[in-house]
Scaffold this active site. Structure first.
Site, PDB file in Angstrom:
ATOM      1  N   HIS A  15       0.847  -1.191   0.000  1.00  0.00           N
ATOM      2  CA  HIS A  15       0.000   0.000   0.000  1.00  0.00           C
ATOM      3  C   HIS A  15       0.878   1.236   0.000  1.00  0.00           C
ATOM      4  O   HIS A  15       2.083   1.169   0.245  1.00  0.00           O
ATOM      5  CB  HIS A  15      -0.931   0.009   1.224  1.00  0.00           C
ATOM      6  CG  HIS A  15      -0.213  -0.099   2.525  1.00  0.00           C
ATOM      7  ND1 HIS A  15       0.175  -1.308   3.058  1.00  0.00           N
ATOM      8  CD2 HIS A  15       0.199   0.837   3.427  1.00  0.00           C
ATOM      9  CE1 HIS A  15       0.788  -1.123   4.206  1.00  0.00           C
ATOM     10  NE2 HIS A  15       0.821   0.181   4.462  1.00  0.00           N
ATOM     11  N   HIS A 150     -10.254   4.918  36.496  1.00  0.00           N
ATOM     12  CA  HIS A 150     -10.683   3.688  35.837  1.00  0.00           C
ATOM     13  C   HIS A 150      -9.479   2.778  35.631  1.00  0.00           C
ATOM     14  O   HIS A 150      -8.341   3.149  35.923  1.00  0.00           O
ATOM     15  CB  HIS A 150     -11.323   4.009  34.476  1.00  0.00           C
ATOM     16  CG  HIS A 150     -10.351   4.563  33.473  1.00  0.00           C
ATOM     17  ND1 HIS A 150      -9.868   5.854  33.528  1.00  0.00           N
ATOM     18  CD2 HIS A 150      -9.734   3.989  32.402  1.00  0.00           C
ATOM     19  CE1 HIS A 150      -9.030   6.062  32.539  1.00  0.00           C
ATOM     20  NE2 HIS A 150      -8.923   4.942  31.840  1.00  0.00           N
ATOM     21  N   HIS A 152      -8.217  -0.797  32.814  1.00  0.00           N
ATOM     22  CA  HIS A 152      -8.549  -1.613  31.649  1.00  0.00           C
ATOM     23  C   HIS A 152      -8.224  -3.072  31.953  1.00  0.00           C
ATOM     24  O   HIS A 152      -7.065  -3.414  32.202  1.00  0.00           O
ATOM     25  CB  HIS A 152      -7.782  -1.132  30.421  1.00  0.00           C
ATOM     26  CG  HIS A 152      -8.030   0.313  30.112  1.00  0.00           C
ATOM     27  ND1 HIS A 152      -9.153   0.749  29.439  1.00  0.00           N
ATOM     28  CD2 HIS A 152      -7.309   1.424  30.410  1.00  0.00           C
ATOM     29  CE1 HIS A 152      -9.113   2.071  29.330  1.00  0.00           C
ATOM     30  NE2 HIS A 152      -8.002   2.505  29.910  1.00  0.00           N
ATOM     31  N   GLU A 157      -2.441  -0.194  28.018  1.00  0.00           N
ATOM     32  CA  GLU A 157      -2.865   1.004  27.291  1.00  0.00           C
ATOM     33  C   GLU A 157      -1.646   1.779  26.800  1.00  0.00           C
ATOM     34  O   GLU A 157      -0.747   2.100  27.573  1.00  0.00           O
ATOM     35  CB  GLU A 157      -3.707   1.903  28.198  1.00  0.00           C
ATOM     36  CG  GLU A 157      -4.091   3.242  27.568  1.00  0.00           C
ATOM     37  CD  GLU A 157      -4.897   4.117  28.509  1.00  0.00           C
ATOM     38  OE1 GLU A 157      -5.006   5.326  28.249  1.00  0.00           O
ATOM     39  OE2 GLU A 157      -5.426   3.589  29.515  1.00  0.00           O
ATOM     40  N   HIS A 196      -5.953   4.505  36.997  1.00  0.00           N
ATOM     41  CA  HIS A 196      -5.361   5.776  36.575  1.00  0.00           C
ATOM     42  C   HIS A 196      -6.459   6.777  36.238  1.00  0.00           C
ATOM     43  O   HIS A 196      -7.623   6.425  36.062  1.00  0.00           O
ATOM     44  CB  HIS A 196      -4.432   5.597  35.374  1.00  0.00           C
ATOM     45  CG  HIS A 196      -5.068   4.942  34.173  1.00  0.00           C
ATOM     46  ND1 HIS A 196      -5.389   3.605  34.133  1.00  0.00           N
ATOM     47  CD2 HIS A 196      -5.436   5.447  32.965  1.00  0.00           C
ATOM     48  CE1 HIS A 196      -5.921   3.305  32.963  1.00  0.00           C
ATOM     49  NE2 HIS A 196      -5.971   4.412  32.231  1.00  0.00           N
ATOM     50  N   GLU A 210      -6.093   6.521  23.087  1.00  0.00           N
ATOM     51  CA  GLU A 210      -5.810   5.315  23.857  1.00  0.00           C
ATOM     52  C   GLU A 210      -5.852   4.132  22.892  1.00  0.00           C
ATOM     53  O   GLU A 210      -6.848   3.944  22.193  1.00  0.00           O
ATOM     54  CB  GLU A 210      -6.858   5.095  24.951  1.00  0.00           C
ATOM     55  CG  GLU A 210      -7.011   6.245  25.933  1.00  0.00           C
ATOM     56  CD  GLU A 210      -8.116   5.987  26.945  1.00  0.00           C
ATOM     57  OE1 GLU A 210      -8.776   4.922  26.865  1.00  0.00           O
ATOM     58  OE2 GLU A 210      -8.335   6.839  27.819  1.00  0.00           O
TER      59      GLU A 210
END
Length: 258
Positions: A15, A150, A152, A157, A196, A210
């Site tokens: 590409h 929060h 993950h 992340e 965090h 993120e």
């Protein structure tokens, strides 16, 4: 393509990308493995340069002199001419090799979450179905706003800070916590399951990306967890009244206003 659009190129498919007038373009490339770089990218100019001219001539069925002026250095990002008419370029391209997949632009999808504090746009395998190994969230935080506390549960992340400035605090067991300032162009990293939050400390919008090596964007909101735990139990842990706990957000706001 325009601002907010997404591309997807399956590994190994050739590409190219060209900037258009008047000011070109800027975009972020994400890979689902950490060793990708311009030094591990197959460049057509580099392949030509390191192939004997007689082999090139035989391969393409043209005289050896055809390749006497090919560049002797690899061309990864370089200054070229503006492309012509899109329709003409499309007519010149044929075959199954012309494969590109994108999602609608952000303006077409609308924000996944919007509050007075900001917005969060999510792109993952649920709305960008071809992306099964990378999930992302574009977060905009208004001045004074807070990307809520929060974590993950499904992936580390990786962050790219696009504009504005802010401060991030990461909490680990121990307890161990670190707080750092970030500005446009900075890179952030948070390990899976570490709590965090991010505060906009500037007077303009803060925007960052993120990115996760995962099929879906997932986060656990601290306020949502606390608000959905029996209030008497929470009151004993935090030494606050049940009436106060009842005021905690229950709708997973993502971004809290000042």
């Amino acid at each position: 393509m325009k601002e907010g659009d997404l591309w997807f190129f399956p590994a190994g498919l050739p590409h190219s990308l060209q900037g258009l007038g008047p000011d070109g373009c800027e975009f972020l490339i994400c890979f689902d493995e950490g060793k990708a770089s311009e030094f591990t990218t197959l460049l057509v100019s580099e392949w030509f340069t390191h192939t004997p001219p007689d082999i090139l001539a035989q391969n393409f069925g043209v005289p050896v002199e055809t390749f006497k002026d090919i560049p002797l250095r690899d061309l990864y990002i370089f200054q070229g001419s503006l492309p012509g008419d899109l329709a003409a370029d499309r007519d010149a391209v044929s075959g199954k090799a012309r494969r590109r997949t994108r999602s609608p632009s952000r303006s077409d999808r609308g924000p996944a979450r919007e509050t007075k504090g900001g917005t969060v746009h999510i792109a993952d395998s649920r709305n960008f179905t071809v992306s099964t190994t990378i999930a992302a969230a574009l977060v905009t935080v208004r001045p004074g706003g807070l990307r809520e506390m929060h974590w993950h549960p499904n992936a580390d992340e990786w962050q790219y800070w696009i504009k504005g400035k802010g401060q991030m605090t990461i909490f680990n067991t121990g307890p161990n916590a670190v707080t750092m300032d970030f500005n446009a162009g900075d890179i952030g990293y948070v390990k899976k399951n570490l709590g965090h939050y991010i505060k906009n400390t500037g007077d303009t919008d803060l925007q960052f990306l993120e990115v996760f090596r995962a099929p879906q964007f997932m986060d656990v909101s601290l306020s949502d967890w606390i608000a959905r735990t029996p209030p008497a139990m929470v009151a004993q842990h935090l030494n606050v009244s049940e009436a106060t706990i009842a005021k905690f957000p229950k709708n997973k706001p993502e971004v809290m206003p000042v």
